[in-house]
Motif scaffolding. Structure first.
Motif, PDB file in Angstrom:
ATOM      1  N   ASN A   1       4.152  17.415  58.079  1.00 41.60           N
ATOM      2  CA  ASN A   1       4.987  17.321  56.898  1.00 41.60           C
ATOM      3  C   ASN A   1       4.340  16.549  55.746  1.00 41.60           C
ATOM      4  O   ASN A   1       4.527  16.884  54.589  1.00 41.60           O
ATOM      5  CB  ASN A   1       6.321  16.646  57.246  1.00 41.60           C
ATOM      6  CG  ASN A   1       7.417  17.670  57.498  1.00 41.60           C
ATOM      7  OD1 ASN A   1       7.167  18.864  57.463  1.00 41.60           O
ATOM      8  ND2 ASN A   1       8.608  17.183  57.755  1.00 41.60           N
ATOM      9  N   GLU A   2       3.585  15.487  56.050  1.00 34.28           N
ATOM     10  CA  GLU A   2       3.040  14.602  55.028  1.00 34.28           C
ATOM     11  C   GLU A   2       2.077  15.338  54.098  1.00 34.28           C
ATOM     12  O   GLU A   2       1.944  15.003  52.929  1.00 34.28           O
ATOM     13  CB  GLU A   2       2.323  13.408  55.667  1.00 34.28           C
ATOM     14  CG  GLU A   2       3.208  12.537  56.560  1.00 34.28           C
ATOM     15  CD  GLU A   2       3.399  13.092  57.962  1.00 34.28           C
ATOM     16  OE1 GLU A   2       2.837  14.171  58.266  1.00 34.28           O
ATOM     17  OE2 GLU A   2       4.114  12.456  58.744  1.00 34.28           O
ATOM     18  N   ILE A   3       1.391  16.333  54.575  1.00 30.97           N
ATOM     19  CA  ILE A   3       0.388  17.034  53.778  1.00 30.97           C
ATOM     20  C   ILE A   3       0.645  18.538  53.830  1.00 30.97           C
ATOM     21  O   ILE A   3      -0.281  19.347  53.911  1.00 30.97           O
ATOM     22  CB  ILE A   3      -1.028  16.693  54.291  1.00 30.97           C
ATOM     23  CG1 ILE A   3      -1.072  16.678  55.818  1.00 30.97           C
ATOM     24  CG2 ILE A   3      -1.510  15.380  53.731  1.00 30.97           C
ATOM     25  CD1 ILE A   3      -2.451  16.413  56.373  1.00 30.97           C
ATOM     26  N   PHE A   4       1.908  18.903  53.730  1.00 22.05           N
ATOM     27  CA  PHE A   4       2.304  20.298  53.912  1.00 22.05           C
ATOM     28  C   PHE A   4       1.597  21.233  52.952  1.00 22.05           C
ATOM     29  O   PHE A   4       1.123  22.310  53.355  1.00 22.05           O
ATOM     30  CB  PHE A   4       3.819  20.429  53.742  1.00 22.05           C
ATOM     31  CG  PHE A   4       4.294  21.863  53.734  1.00 22.05           C
ATOM     32  CD1 PHE A   4       4.474  22.551  54.929  1.00 22.05           C
ATOM     33  CD2 PHE A   4       4.544  22.533  52.538  1.00 22.05           C
ATOM     34  CE1 PHE A   4       4.887  23.872  54.934  1.00 22.05           C
ATOM     35  CE2 PHE A   4       4.955  23.848  52.538  1.00 22.05           C
ATOM     36  CZ  PHE A   4       5.143  24.524  53.738  1.00 22.05           C
ATOM     37  N   TRP A   5       1.513  20.866  51.687  1.00 21.82           N
ATOM     38  CA  TRP A   5       0.972  21.805  50.699  1.00 21.82           C
ATOM     39  C   TRP A   5      -0.521  22.033  50.912  1.00 21.82           C
ATOM     40  O   TRP A   5      -1.019  23.143  50.683  1.00 21.82           O
ATOM     41  CB  TRP A   5       1.258  21.321  49.289  1.00 21.82           C
ATOM     42  CG  TRP A   5       2.724  21.401  48.973  1.00 21.82           C
ATOM     43  CD1 TRP A   5       3.597  20.370  48.801  1.00 21.82           C
ATOM     44  CD2 TRP A   5       3.498  22.600  48.852  1.00 21.82           C
ATOM     45  NE1 TRP A   5       4.863  20.837  48.580  1.00 21.82           N
ATOM     46  CE2 TRP A   5       4.834  22.199  48.593  1.00 21.82           C
ATOM     47  CE3 TRP A   5       3.197  23.953  48.924  1.00 21.82           C
ATOM     48  CZ2 TRP A   5       5.851  23.131  48.416  1.00 21.82           C
ATOM     49  CZ3 TRP A   5       4.211  24.886  48.737  1.00 21.82           C
ATOM     50  CH2 TRP A   5       5.522  24.457  48.487  1.00 21.82           C
TER      51      TRP A   5
END
Length: 249
Positions: free
Chosen positions: A4-8
């Motif tokens: 989630n923290e680096i989803f993009w």
């Protein structure tokens, strides 16, 4: 939650790998896995790519082949891959080591240097077709289980079988799907695949499929020779970085 923290950033990787797969007919895990492994441990990198890899290879296979035809003609290869995948994936999940990144780097380098190495098994495949099919299926399953990339090993056998491009893509896609489904089951059995992680991974399936369809549309409008040079350059950098990071980071 996983990723989630680096989803993009992860979404961009999946989208790009999907485009590559759409253009070439293969390559999603070969590109996505080492890119994820730059900032995740290899086990998490493999986990994130499982369902997207199944999705894009399903589309690749259905485009020009059928599951029934591939199974009837190449079931010995597929069964051999199942055996190797069970061993390789259990090694990854139960006995994980950072040094498995070297396996990942190694299979990428094997793919990049397959022409230079001039590996020829024509005589062996012609003389012992059953034995060579079992051997390479089993070996590619182990490598695919550990490093998530079986194509460098599998493609050696595929080339010796002299299959046309469409049938070769169909066989490889079926093998990848089999390998990934087994990995899903083994990750789940060992408690590594939770409901939360599945919900995190599912958006990547949609993104990968979107990239795949864009790549499929670009397939006839792109300079494939130049594209492969760029892709090979990226893979060289990734393999060298993975080797360096294993020992020094």
């Amino acid at each position: 939650m996983l990723g989630n923290e680096i989803f993009w950033y992860e979404a961009c990787i999946v989208f790009f790998a999907g485009i590559v797969h759409g253009i070439l007919g293969f390559g999603f895990p070969m590109l996505a896995t080492p890119l994820f492994a730059l900032f995740l441990d290899l086990k998490k990198a493999v986990l994130l790519t499982l369902f997207p890899t199944i999705a894009v290879n399903f589309l690749s296979l259905k485009r020009d082949n059928s599951f029934g035809e591939i199974w009837r003609e190449y079931r010995l290869l597929i069964v051999s891959i199942i055996g190797g995948s069970i061993i390789g994936t259990n090694l990854l999940v139960v006995y994980y080591s950072e040094y498995y990144k070297l396996v990942l780097a190694g299979v990428i380098l094997l793919y990049l240097n397959k022409a230079r190495l001039k590996i020829s098994l024509s005589h062996s495949v012609a003389t012992y077709p059953v034995l060579m099919t079992i051997l390479f299926g089993f070996l590619s399953g182990i490598v695919g289980g550990i490093a998530n990339i079986m194509i460098p090993v599998l493609i050696i056998l595929i080339l010796e079988l002299n299959l046309d491009k469409k049938r070769a893509i169909g066989v490889m896609s079926f093998c990848f799907i089999t390998n990934k489904i087994l990995q899903v089951l083994i990750f789940g059995y060992h408690g590594e695949l939770s409901t939360n992680s599945v919900w995190v991974i599912l958006p990547f399936v949609v993104i990968a499929i979107g990239g795949f369809f864009i790549g499929s549309r670009l397939q006839d409008h792109i300079d494939e020779a130049l594209y492969k040079k760029i892709l090979n350059g990226v893979l060289w950098v990734l393999s060298l970085y993975l080797t360096y990071s294993t020992f020094y980071m």
